[in-house]
Structures are given as structure tokens and as C-alpha cells.
Design an enzyme around this catalytic site. Structure first.
Site, PDB file in Angstrom:
ATOM      1  N   THR A 121     -45.564 -21.042   1.770  1.00 31.57           N
ATOM      2  CA  THR A 121     -45.493 -22.168   0.809  1.00 31.57           C
ATOM      3  C   THR A 121     -46.647 -23.291   1.166  1.00 31.57           C
ATOM      4  OG1 THR A 121     -43.103 -22.005   0.655  1.00 31.57           O
ATOM      5  CG2 THR A 121     -43.885 -24.125   0.040  1.00 31.57           C
ATOM      6  N   LEU A 150     -37.206 -15.885  -1.236  1.00 28.22           N
ATOM      7  CA  LEU A 150     -35.860 -15.381  -0.314  1.00 28.22           C
ATOM      8  C   LEU A 150     -35.217 -16.569   0.126  1.00 28.22           C
ATOM      9  CD1 LEU A 150     -36.429 -15.292   2.878  1.00 28.22           C
ATOM     10  CD2 LEU A 150     -37.838 -13.746   2.195  1.00 28.22           C
ATOM     11  N   ARG A 151     -33.785 -16.507   0.246  1.00 24.16           N
ATOM     12  CA  ARG A 151     -32.846 -17.161   0.713  1.00 24.16           C
ATOM     13  C   ARG A 151     -32.532 -16.717   2.168  1.00 24.16           C
ATOM     14  NH1 ARG A 151     -28.529 -16.444  -3.443  1.00 24.16           N
ATOM     15  NH2 ARG A 151     -29.645 -14.255  -3.064  1.00 24.16           N
ATOM     16  N   GLY A 261     -30.386 -28.726   4.201  1.00 24.43           N
ATOM     17  CA  GLY A 261     -31.062 -29.095   5.495  1.00 24.43           C
ATOM     18  C   GLY A 261     -31.892 -27.637   5.569  1.00 24.43           C
ATOM     19  N   CYS A 264     -36.952 -25.346   4.586  1.00 20.79           N
ATOM     20  CA  CYS A 264     -37.646 -25.430   3.174  1.00 20.79           C
ATOM     21  C   CYS A 264     -37.332 -26.737   2.629  1.00 20.79           C
ATOM     22  CB  CYS A 264     -37.288 -24.134   2.691  1.00 20.79           C
ATOM     23  SG  CYS A 264     -37.457 -22.610   3.458  1.00 20.79           S
TER      24      CYS A 264
HETATM   25  C1  UGA Z   1     -34.447 -22.134  -0.133  1.00 22.52           C
HETATM   26  C2  UGA Z   1     -34.747 -21.587  -1.333  1.00 22.52           C
HETATM   27  O1  UGA Z   1     -33.089 -21.515  -2.026  1.00 22.52           O
HETATM   28  C3  UGA Z   1     -35.148 -20.119  -1.520  1.00 22.52           C
HETATM   29  O2  UGA Z   1     -35.248 -19.785  -2.926  1.00 22.52           O
HETATM   30  C4  UGA Z   1     -36.501 -20.413  -0.836  1.00 22.52           C
HETATM   31  O3  UGA Z   1     -37.563 -19.407  -0.828  1.00 22.52           O
HETATM   32  C5  UGA Z   1     -36.474 -21.017   0.441  1.00 22.52           C
HETATM   33  O4  UGA Z   1     -35.600 -22.037   0.554  1.00 22.52           O
HETATM   34  C6  UGA Z   1     -37.981 -21.167   0.920  1.00 22.52           C
HETATM   35  O5  UGA Z   1     -38.522 -21.969   0.677  1.00 22.52           O
HETATM   36  O6  UGA Z   1     -38.268 -20.183   1.695  1.00 22.52           O
HETATM   37  P1  UGA Z   1     -32.930 -21.845   2.100  1.00 22.52           P
HETATM   38  O7  UGA Z   1     -33.533 -22.670   2.938  1.00 22.52           O
HETATM   39  O8  UGA Z   1     -32.531 -20.164   2.827  1.00 22.52           O
HETATM   40  O9  UGA Z   1     -33.498 -21.128   0.720  1.00 22.52           O
HETATM   41  O10 UGA Z   1     -31.423 -22.072   1.784  1.00 22.52           O
HETATM   42  P2  UGA Z   1     -30.536 -22.776   0.402  1.00 22.52           P
HETATM   43  O11 UGA Z   1     -29.625 -21.394   0.306  1.00 22.52           O
HETATM   44  O12 UGA Z   1     -31.458 -23.035  -0.583  1.00 22.52           O
HETATM   45  O13 UGA Z   1     -29.781 -23.888   1.021  1.00 22.52           O
HETATM   46  C7  UGA Z   1     -30.361 -25.000   1.550  1.00 22.52           C
HETATM   47  C8  UGA Z   1     -29.549 -26.060   2.005  1.00 22.52           C
HETATM   48  O14 UGA Z   1     -28.781 -26.460   0.709  1.00 22.52           O
HETATM   49  C9  UGA Z   1     -28.329 -25.783   2.917  1.00 22.52           C
HETATM   50  O15 UGA Z   1     -28.261 -26.495   3.886  1.00 22.52           O
HETATM   51  C10 UGA Z   1     -27.163 -25.557   2.086  1.00 22.52           C
HETATM   52  O16 UGA Z   1     -26.108 -25.876   2.802  1.00 22.52           O
HETATM   53  C11 UGA Z   1     -27.336 -26.736   1.222  1.00 22.52           C
HETATM   54  N1  UGA Z   1     -26.693 -26.379  -0.263  1.00 22.52           N
HETATM   55  C12 UGA Z   1     -26.846 -25.483  -1.007  1.00 22.52           C
HETATM   56  C13 UGA Z   1     -25.692 -27.540  -0.735  1.00 22.52           C
HETATM   57  O17 UGA Z   1     -25.544 -28.642   0.002  1.00 22.52           O
HETATM   58  N2  UGA Z   1     -25.218 -27.302  -1.818  1.00 22.52           N
HETATM   59  C14 UGA Z   1     -25.244 -26.239  -2.482  1.00 22.52           C
HETATM   60  O18 UGA Z   1     -24.667 -26.240  -3.736  1.00 22.52           O
HETATM   61  C15 UGA Z   1     -26.277 -25.305  -2.323  1.00 22.52           C
END
Ligand code: UGA
Length: 439
Positions: A121, A150-151, A261, A264
Site C-alpha cells: 500500500t 486481504l484481511r 486498530g 492497516c
Molecule cells: C484491512 C481491510 O479490511 C483489508 O481489506 C485490507 O486489505 C487490509 O486492511 C490491508 O490494508 O492490508 P485488516 O487490517 O486485516 O484488513 O482488518 P479488518 O478486518 O479491516 O479490521 C480492522 C479493524 O476494524 C479491527 O480492529 C476490527 O476490530 C475493527 N472493526 C471491524 C470494527 O471495529 N468494527 C467493524 O464492524 C469491523
């Protein structure tokens, strides 16, 4: 095809093993010797469901190699750049030193006709700059930008079954050559009819940061609603369900709680703001500053809520924190809201014990000043309050009746709106959550 993958973190390691699964010969390269040794041993250097099986299966084919020696990339036709772009210390901007270093060392092995495919990124404008260097130093070599979505926790599934492919391509005829090469890499995915967007470098780079900014905004939107719910007595979970039925809004990423958090979302929105500033378009993204503020305020509110349930003082109170990873199914603690809250509680005089199913080792290393326990029961022994801060399945499924026998005071704070309020209150617990009335 023969493929090299530079950088073997979450993104690169999963990408390398997945490319073998798609039928290619792959060499994964990283400067971190212990990480490479672990991968060669068919062990995952991080917690990621399904990755170790994928790794083992593909190492056994003999078509997946890991090395620290960049010269092994020679002979590959496509070179994926998967190194990290962390936030710079003391600034919002992204630190591009690993991307620069990876490209620089690739130049030594690159041949005319090779394709460099960036997945990291990066701030918009980076690909065009790198393409110029590549074209100057190795005429006939091409560069494309191919962001990854990807997540963590779903990395294998997201790599092998992405919901879209995005190719940022060079202008003119080179674009077609680069597109054909990427199509060959992703042949099974393309043939399955996965949506594909072919575009210029700047758009491809922006797709990634725009997507993460949108997701962060969605989370902060619902958390702002949670603040209002706290002020009005409304219920944010029901609110999210009700607005989520509108499929223009959708229910996904509307879970109110402790906020986002990880490695990313937080750094990507900040780097995006920094880049907009450099481009003279900072006004366009000032709302992201508010998105960031709302997100950080949730952590402060959680600490206040803990103080409230502990009769107004945290001094000497025993607090159990369930969850340390930034989200479930991960051992990643980068910018973890849970650990941030745990550290604050401790600073304010509470006796904090943290537990997590996967992230204890990382937490101990990074936050040695906190106390840790192997299990939820051990962490909650004689606790005055239990805080569920990462919604691991094992915590969502805790039996409130049995768990009540462990603690000194049956007070639970649901930092992720992940528990059944009814079940916990019926078992005699005082239930508190962000954006919801006391139960
Ligand atoms: C995120 C993006 O979702 C991916 O598409 C992206 O590829 C990735 O960053 C990246 O840039 O590499 P990720 O960091 O694995 O993925 O995590 P997420 O599933 O997006 O969650 C991020 C944060 O948001 C977590 O702390 C989660 O607890 C929080 N979250 C998520 C919430 O507080 N509420 C929600 O409804 C969803």
C-alpha cells in the site's frame, strides 16, 4: 510461470504460497533470516488460520522456495513487491524505505521483459516514480500496481478467492503486455469471472487507500452513533441492524465498539491525509481526521466505563482484559485497541491481567509491563471487572454462569458488543457496553 515475491510478511508469505497453489514456481525473499527459516520449516511466523496447511502443501511440491538471497529472484518473469509501508515515526506519512530498498535490489536481477508488480500500500504517485527508475535502469522491464485487499484472519481465502482484481498498468502497448502477464499469473481467478479493473497507476494506488478509508469511516460512523446512543439512551446495536437492512448501507463493518486498530486502517488513513496535503488537496480528507478522532475516543470511553463500574476509582481494582490482538483470529497487536486500553487502566492504578488465545507472545514482548494469564478464567480470578476487548469465539461463547464463580464482582464490559446481554444479566452480571444502556 516463475515468480518472485519480495517481502514475506502476512501479505507476501500468503501470496507466495498461494501463487504455487495456482500452478507457478515461486521464490519468496525476505531480509529477515529467522522468518525465512521458519517458513522453510513449513511453520507460519504469524497466526493465520489455514496458512500453515497451505504452506506445507505447497512446500512439498518442491515449487516453493524461501531465501534471503535476492539473486534467487533472477529468472522469474514476475516479481511481486510485498514489503511493509509503516507509518513514519512522528509523522502521518508512510515510510517507503522498504519499497525503495526492494526495488533497488530487484534492479540488479531484473531482465528486459520482466514485470515488477507492486502490492504494497503506497502513497499515490509512487508507482509512476518507480516505473521511471525501472524503465531507465532496465529498458524493456515493466511495472504494474496490483493492490491487495486481504484481511488478516481470512488471508488465504482472500488471496485465492479475491472479490476483485485491480491492475494499475503503464500507458500505451506496454499496458497490454503487463495485463497479459498478470492474467497469466491469476489465470484460474480470472477464468472464474472475478471482476477485474484495469486502470492507470494513480487509480490503482488510490483504490486501496480509498477502500481502507471507507471501511474506517464506516466503523467511525457507527461509533459516532454509539456516542449519541450513550447520550440519549438509544441502542447502537439495534440501530446498526435497522439501518443495515437497507442494502445501500449494508450491515457489514457497522459493529460499534472499541474501534479499528491493526497495521492497516489507522496508518493508511493517516498516510492518505499526508499525501493529500502534499498534493494540495488536504481539505478533501479533513474528515478522516475526525474518523481517527472518533476512533481514539472509544478507547478513552472504555477506560471511563471501567472506572464507572468500579465505583468511581480504578486504584487497586483487579481488572481482567480478554483479548489483546487487534481483532480475533490474529496474533497481530499493532495499534491494538485492547492493549491500549489495558495499558491505560494499569497507568490509572488498576491491577490488570490480560489474556488472548494467540497474541500473548507478541504482547509480552511489546508490553512487558502488563501482567498476562494463559486463560480467561486465570485472568478473571477474583476480578472486580471483566473487559472483553477482542471478540474471539472462545470469549463470545463463555458461559456466564460458570464464569461468575471465578470473579469477585460480576461486572462485564463488552467492548465489542459481542456478548449476549440477556444471558449475562440473567446470570447476575452487571453488563455494560459502548453505545448501549446498562443491563
Ligand atoms: C484491512 C481491510 O479490511 C483489508 O481489506 C485490507 O486489505 C487490509 O486492511 C490491508 O490494508 O492490508 P485488516 O487490517 O486485516 O484488513 O482488518 P479488518 O478486518 O479491516 O479490521 C480492522 C479493524 O476494524 C479491527 O480492529 C476490527 O476490530 C475493527 N472493526 C471491524 C470494527 O471495529 N468494527 C467493524 O464492524 C469491523
Amino acid at each position: 510461470m516463475r515468480i518472485s515475491v519480495i517481502g514475506c510478511g502476512y501479505l507476501g508469505a500468503v501470496h507466495a504460497a498461494s501463487m504455487v497453489e495456482l500452478g507457478h514456481d515461486v521464490v519468496g525473499i525476505d531480509v529477515d533470516e529467522p522468518k525465512i527459516a521458519t517458513l522453510r520449516d513449513a511453520r507460519a511466523p504469524f497466526y493465520e488460520p489455514g496458512f500453515e496447511e497451505l504452506l506445507g502443501r505447497n512446500l512439498r511440491t518442491g515449487r516453493l522456495q524461501f531465501t534471503t538471497d535476492m539473486s534467487e529472484a533472477a529468472g522469474a518473469q514476475v516479481h511481486f513487491v510485498c514489503v511493509g509501508t509503516p507509518q513514519k515515526r512522528g509523522e502521518y506519512a508512510a515510510d517507503l524505505r522498504y519499497v525503495e530498498a526492494a526495488t533497488e535490489s530487484l534492479l540488479q536481477v531484473l531482465q528486459p521483459g520482466d514485470l515488477v508488480a507492486g502490492k504494497s500500500t503506497v502513497p499515490v504517485g509512487t508507482a509512476a516514480r518507480l516505473a521511471e527508475t525501472v524503465g531507465e535502469k532496465v529498458p524493456g522491464a515493466l511495472l504494474a500496481w496490483n493492490p491487495e485487499f486481504l484481511r488478516e484472519g481470512f488471508a488465504v481465502q482472500d488471496t485465492l478467492h479475491p472479490d476483485r482484481l485491480v491492475y494499475g498498468l503503464p500507458a500505451d502497448g506496454d499496458g497490454e503486455v503487463a495485463e497479459r502477464m498478470l492474467d497469466e499469473v491469476y489465470a484460474p481467478i480470472v477464468e472464474r469471472g472475478t471482476p477485474k479493473v484495469t486502470t492507470d497507476y494513480a487509480t490503482a494506488e488510490m483504490v486501496k487507500t480509498a477502500a481502507n478509508s471507507f471501511l474506517a469511516t464506516k466503523i467511525s460512523f457507527i461509533n459516532a452513533m454509539a456516542e449519541l446512543c450513550e447520550a440519549t439512551g438509544a441502542d447502537v446495536k439495534q440501530l446498526a441492524d435497522a439501518i443495515g437492512y437497507d442494502d445501500r448501507i449494508g450491515r457489514k463493518f457497522l459493529n460499534a465498539g472499541l474501534g479499528f486498530g491493526g497495521g492497516c486502517l489507522p496508518k493508511d488513513i493517516r498516510a492518505f491525509m499526508a499525501r493529500a496535503g502534499e498534493l494540495g488537496a488536504d481539505q478533501a480528507l479533513t474528515f478522516l481526521r475526525e474518523v481517527d478522532n472518533i476512533n481514539m475516543r472509544r478507547r478513552i470511553r472504555m477506560v471511563e466505563l471501567a472506572r464507572e463500574v468500579c465505583d468511581g476509582s480504578l486504584l487497586g481494582k483487579r481488572v481482567a482484559v480478554l483479548g489483546a490482538a487487534f481483532k480475533p483470529d490474529s496474533d497481530d497487536i499493532r495499534d491494538s485497541p485492547a492493549l491500549n486500553v489495558a495499558a491505560q487502566l494499569q497507568l490509572q492504578g488498576a491491577v490488570v491481567r490480560v489474556t488472548d488465545p494467540a497474541a500473548l507472545q507478541n504482547s509480552r514482548r511489546q508490553w512487558p509491563q502488563l501482567d498476562y494469564a494463559e486463560t480467561a478464567e486465570e485472568a478473571a480470578e477474583r476480578a472486580d471487572a471483566v473487559l472483553v476487548l477482542t471478540e474471539w469465539k472462545q470469549y463470545r461463547e463463555l458461559d456466564p454462569v460458570a464464569f461468575g464463580g471465578v470473579v469477585a464482582q460480576k461486572r462485564v464490559l463488552d467492548g465489542r458488543n459481542a456478548l449476549s446481554r440477556t444471558a449475562w444479566t440473567e446470570a447476575g452480571w452487571t453488563y455494560r457496553a459502548l453505545g448501549r444502556r446498562a443491563g
